[in-house]
Design an enzyme around this catalytic site. Structure first.
Site, PDB file in Angstrom:
ATOM      1  N   MET A   1     -12.306   4.526  -0.416  1.00 19.71           N
ATOM      2  CA  MET A   1     -12.921   4.789   0.892  1.00 19.71           C
ATOM      3  C   MET A   1     -13.588   6.152   0.828  1.00 19.71           C
ATOM      4  SD  MET A   1      -9.906   3.261   3.336  1.00 19.71           S
ATOM      5  CE  MET A   1      -8.575   3.572   2.168  1.00 19.71           C
TER       6      MET A   1
ATOM      7  N   HIS B   1      -8.673   1.263  -3.856  1.00 14.85           N
ATOM      8  CA  HIS B   1      -9.586   1.068  -2.729  1.00 14.85           C
ATOM      9  C   HIS B   1     -10.251   2.407  -2.423  1.00 14.85           C
ATOM     10  CE1 HIS B   1      -9.972  -0.058   1.829  1.00 14.85           C
ATOM     11  NE2 HIS B   1     -11.140   0.079   1.235  1.00 14.85           N
TER      12      HIS B   1
ATOM     13  N   SER C   1       0.842  -1.199   0.000  1.00 14.78           N
ATOM     14  CA  SER C   1       0.000   0.000   0.000  1.00 14.78           C
ATOM     15  C   SER C   1       0.872   1.241   0.000  1.00 14.78           C
ATOM     16  CB  SER C   1      -0.908   0.015   1.230  1.00 14.78           C
ATOM     17  OG  SER C   1      -1.558   1.269   1.348  1.00 14.78           O
TER      18      SER C   1
ATOM     19  N   MET D   1     -11.557  -5.399   5.764  1.00 14.41           N
ATOM     20  CA  MET D   1     -10.752  -4.441   6.519  1.00 14.41           C
ATOM     21  C   MET D   1     -10.429  -5.024   7.889  1.00 14.41           C
ATOM     22  SD  MET D   1     -10.121  -1.848   4.625  1.00 14.41           S
ATOM     23  CE  MET D   1      -9.351  -0.854   5.912  1.00 14.41           C
TER      24      MET D   1
END
Length: 232
Positions: free
Chosen positions: A76, A74, A16, A145
């Site tokens: 969010m 991803h 990440s 998560m």
């Protein structure tokens, strides 16, 4: 549809870049690519769905030019439907949207796939996995998560292991062979446990970028997960 009688999906390590040195982002991406990363995980935060703001479309476009690795975006964010097309056009190969803000999972998956990307639904720690499982046949991946989304460097939430077990068991029962990704606090000391619980895509931020030798740390991760049978 992802229904299959094939073997379990291959293991993948996805560093990440939220934990990378942004002053040297290009060098960091080239370094983890050379060290053997399978994907690049790209965390997008809007300050609404999560209490933080991170990076967006222009940065993803730049990252796309830096690497041939798949980009795992991803999202969010509170209104993902407004932005999925832009992220795919910018170069994302896989889009994860949170079930907590997705009212029609099959429609979202169909849209993402129609744009040419793989479709994933993410689940927060407090959300029951069964909110997603009825729609698993529409998905290419489910993202679990294992921290509360919003900030890097958090500790792993052990309850995520039970959620992984439930998801992989249900997928196998239904004959579905799709990726199950774990995101949050994944490091050397727990990566074997999350593999054993059913994950096969391992997002690691500080677990990779917090080490001086990316090849060494990812090699050690691979050794640990390779020892775990791919059956649940």
């Amino acid at each position: 549809m992802s229904k299959s009688s094939q073997a379990d999906p291959a293991d993948k390590i996805a560093p990440s870049i939220l934990s990378a040195d942004f002053a040297r982002l290009g060098e960091e991406i080239h370094a983890v690519e050379k060290a053997g990363a399978d994907m690049i995980h790209f965390d997008v935060m809007d300050g609404h769905f999560v209490p933080n703001i991170s990076i967006g479309i222009p940065v993803l476009e730049s990252v796309r030019r830096m690497t041939k690795l798949p980009l795992d975006a991803h999202l969010m964010i509170s209104e993902p439907a407004r932005y999925v097309e832009a992220f795919v056009k910018a170069g994302a190969n896989l889009i994860s949207v949170h079930c907590e803000v997705c009212t029609d999972i099959p429609a979202m998956a169909k849209r993402i796939r129609g744009l040419g990307a793989r479709a994933s639904i993410a689940i927060n720690p407090e959300t029951d996995a069964d909110r997603v499982m009825p729609f698993a046949e529409h998905l290419d991946m489910i993202l679990v998560m294992s921290v509360h989304p919003g900030f890097g460097g958090q500790g792993f939430i052990p309850a995520a292991l039970d959620k992984l077990r439930h998801i992989r068991r249900e997928l196998k029962r239904r004959g579905l062979s799709i990726d199950v990704e774990i995101d949050g606090g994944v490091k050397l000391d727990n990566i074997a446990d999350v593999k054993a619980a059913g994950a096969n895509v391992f997002v690691s931020g500080s677990g990779v970028f917090g080490n001086p030798d990316y090849r060494k740390i990812m090699g050690e991760m691979r050794e640990l997960i390779a020892r775990i049978p791919a059956t649940i």
